[in-house]
Scaffold this motif. Structure first.
Motif: not given
Length: 159
Positions: A37-38, A43-48, A50-53
């Motif tokens: 969401a950030s 590409d399967a990257s995420a931010t600690a 923050r929201a992930f869908t």
């Protein structure tokens, strides 16, 4: 209205028909897509923090088994369970949650475990899981997740 009359040709064809059982039916639970969401990255990257869908099928997290929930396992083997108060959307086709803010950058195995059945009234006796490799921070370049983190796409009943 369509009416069929079974003739000699169809009866012979039915006699010659064979059924081949190729194995056990796979789980209908699958992850078809991900989005941070950030950054809006898919590409399967995420931010600690923050929201992930996750989008897919039969992802709704419900059940009383202790294994039910969302976990993130680091490459060093440390497992972090995402607390239920960090779940934003918990629907069969869409699961959004907040990545715990204290997770360090790196590669993680995301695991969703549920007892969700075919509808809201039916729960499975034995929990089922689906896994996906994600990257907190920046995803490695060169093709994304090639380490078996396909999110269960081979079990997609539509594919």
């Amino acid at each position: 209205v369509v009416n069929f009359n079974v003739g000699a040709d169809l009866r012979e064809a039915i006699k010659a028909t064979t059924v081949g059982i190729i194995g056990e039916k796979g789980s209908a639970m699958y992850i078809g897509g991900v989005q941070d969401a950030s950054t809006r990255a898919q590409d399967a990257s995420a931010t600690a923090g923050r929201a992930f869908t996750l989008t897919g099928g039969k992802l709704k997290v419900v059940g009383t088994d202790p294994s039910v929930g969302i976990t993130l396992k680091s490459s060093s083997g440390k497992e972090t369970k995402v607390a239920e108060d960090l779940w934003v959307t918990n629907d069969p086709s869409k699961l959004t949650f907040i990545i715990p803010a204290d997770l360090a950058d790196g590669t993680y195995e995301l695991k969703v475990t549920t007892q969700f059945g075919s509808n809201s009234k039916t729960m499975l006796k034995v929990p089922r899981s689906v896994m996906k490799t994600i990257y907190i921070g920046t995803a490695p370049s060169g093709g994304g997740s090639s380490s078996g983190g396909d999110g269960g796409l081979d079990e997609n009943p539509l594919g």
